[in-house]
Write an enzyme that holds these catalytic residues in place. Structure first.
Site, short mmCIF file in Angstrom:
data_model
loop_
_atom_site.label_atom_id
_atom_site.label_comp_id
_atom_site.label_asym_id
_atom_site.label_seq_id
_atom_site.Cartn_x
_atom_site.Cartn_y
_atom_site.Cartn_z
N ASN A 155 -60.85 -24.47 73.05
CA ASN A 155 -60.63 -24.38 71.60
C ASN A 155 -60.62 -22.91 71.22
O ASN A 155 -61.68 -22.28 71.14
CB ASN A 155 -61.73 -25.14 70.86
CG ASN A 155 -61.57 -25.05 69.35
OD1 ASN A 155 -60.51 -24.66 68.84
ND2 ASN A 155 -62.61 -25.40 68.62
N SER A 174 -71.22 -23.29 73.89
CA SER A 174 -71.47 -22.13 74.76
C SER A 174 -71.38 -22.49 76.24
O SER A 174 -72.19 -22.05 77.06
CB SER A 174 -72.83 -21.51 74.44
OG SER A 174 -72.87 -21.03 73.11
N LYS A 220 -59.81 -21.62 68.35
CA LYS A 220 -60.16 -21.39 66.95
C LYS A 220 -59.15 -20.39 66.34
O LYS A 220 -57.96 -20.49 66.60
CB LYS A 220 -61.61 -20.94 66.83
CG LYS A 220 -62.56 -21.92 67.53
CD LYS A 220 -64.01 -21.63 67.30
CE LYS A 220 -64.85 -22.64 68.07
NZ LYS A 220 -66.30 -22.47 67.80
N GLU A 226 -70.90 -31.71 70.47
CA GLU A 226 -71.18 -30.28 70.32
C GLU A 226 -72.38 -30.10 69.39
O GLU A 226 -72.24 -30.20 68.16
CB GLU A 226 -69.98 -29.56 69.72
CG GLU A 226 -68.78 -29.48 70.63
CD GLU A 226 -67.77 -28.46 70.12
OE1 GLU A 226 -67.43 -27.55 70.87
OE2 GLU A 226 -67.36 -28.58 68.96
N GLY A 265 -71.13 -21.04 69.50
CA GLY A 265 -70.94 -19.63 69.19
C GLY A 265 -72.22 -18.85 69.01
O GLY A 265 -72.19 -17.71 68.54
N HIS A 284 -64.45 -31.26 64.03
CA HIS A 284 -65.25 -30.13 64.50
C HIS A 284 -66.22 -29.70 63.41
O HIS A 284 -65.90 -29.74 62.21
CB HIS A 284 -64.33 -28.96 64.89
CG HIS A 284 -65.03 -27.90 65.66
ND1 HIS A 284 -65.83 -26.95 65.08
CD2 HIS A 284 -65.07 -27.64 67.00
CE1 HIS A 284 -66.32 -26.15 66.00
NE2 HIS A 284 -65.88 -26.55 67.18
N GLY A 312 -65.57 -19.80 73.05
CA GLY A 312 -65.30 -18.40 73.36
C GLY A 312 -64.88 -18.13 74.79
O GLY A 312 -64.00 -17.29 75.04
N GLU A 355 -67.17 -26.94 62.30
CA GLU A 355 -66.70 -25.89 61.41
C GLU A 355 -65.83 -26.46 60.31
O GLU A 355 -65.86 -25.99 59.16
CB GLU A 355 -65.95 -24.82 62.22
CG GLU A 355 -66.88 -24.05 63.15
CD GLU A 355 -66.16 -23.36 64.29
OE1 GLU A 355 -66.85 -22.72 65.10
OE2 GLU A 355 -64.92 -23.45 64.39
#
Length: 264
Positions: A13, A223, A15, A179, A185, A106, A245, A108
């Site tokens: 992902n 992570s 983002k 998640e 993150g 998600h 990430g 976010e």
């Protein structure tokens, strides 16, 4: 089919990253990794969720690979078809562009952009109606975990979508990604044991919903890195990873996929 025979998924992902030139560089580097040490299709499903700007170009890059790599839309409109919905992209437009997978739910989107249960169910319904496969994200906050509410919160999030998912869609058209919000993150991760425990609870919850509970892939996100991927891959109820990430590095993402491929 048992849980152990589910072919794992590793999905990157991206983002709101990266710049266009870096997308092309990533695609070249990832192709080199696959050329040097191929990962067979039957060992691991691999996919990337770029920004809308890169969906088509990245899909074209992947056609030159020695295996299938899927593209995944990061979101989908709650409105179907076409119309006066500035900024939105519908499930039908994604399907028309041969994009067959989409992330929904998600944290976010839930926390920052107002995606509540009603909106999420509308998105999932339209995505499934258009023939897309949904990667549905669930997870608890740190406060919810510390209050002993983690399992109840996550299982409720799974139950939330039951009204819009038909019996036959659970097996082939729904992927669940767990998640924990506090591990996204932040550099923090759930231990492999903690992640496995939640995945097992999700699996138990699915048994109350669908006869296909042992055939639904449940991915871990939060992570995930090359250094810890093998630990998660070794867990019986963890069927892959939704990688944030670390997926922006082609070599790191490859190593994570290789770890899950080795599970098979």
């Amino acid at each position: 089919m048992s849980v152990s025979t589910i072919v794992p998924w590793v999905i990157g992902n991206w983002k709101m990253n990266p710049a266009t030139a870096d997308v092309q560089k990533w695609a070249q580097q990832f192709n080199q990794c696959l050329q040097l040490a191929p990962i067979a299709q039957q060992q691991c499903n691999i996919a990337v969720a770029p920004t809308y700007l890169s969906l088509i170009s990245l899909k074209e890059n992947f056609t030159g690979y020695n295996r299938t790599v899927h593209v995944v839309a990061q979101d989908v409109s709650r409105f179907p078809g076409t119309g006066a919905y500035t900024g939105d992209i519908s499930a039908q437009l994604l399907q028309d562009a041969h994009v067959s997978y989409v992330l929904v739910g998600h944290s976010e989107r839930r926390e920052l952009l107002g995606d509540d249960t009603q909106i999420l169910c509308a998105k999932i319904k339209h995505a499934l109606d258009a023939g897309l496969t949904v990667v549905y994200c669930v997870g608890e906050s740190l406060a919810q975990r510390e209050n002993g509410e983690a399992e109840a919160v996550v299982l409720q999030q799974v139950k939330d979508i039951v009204p819009v998912v038909s019996a036959d869609q659970w097996e082939d058209r729904i992927i669940i990604a767990y998640e924990p919000i506090w591990a996204i993150g932040t550099g923090k991760t759930a231990s492999a044991d903690d992640a496995q425990a939640m995945h097992a609870k999700i699996r138990e919850g699915l048994k109350q919903i669908t006869a296909a509970s042992d055939r639904v892939a449940i991915l871990y996100g939060g992570s995930v890195k090359p250094e810890n991927a093998a630990d998660f891959a070794a867990c019986p109820d963890i069927n892959g990873a939704l990688v944030g990430g670390a997926s922006l590095s082609a070599t790191s993402f490859y190593k994570i996929a290789a770890s899950f491929a080795g599970k098979k």
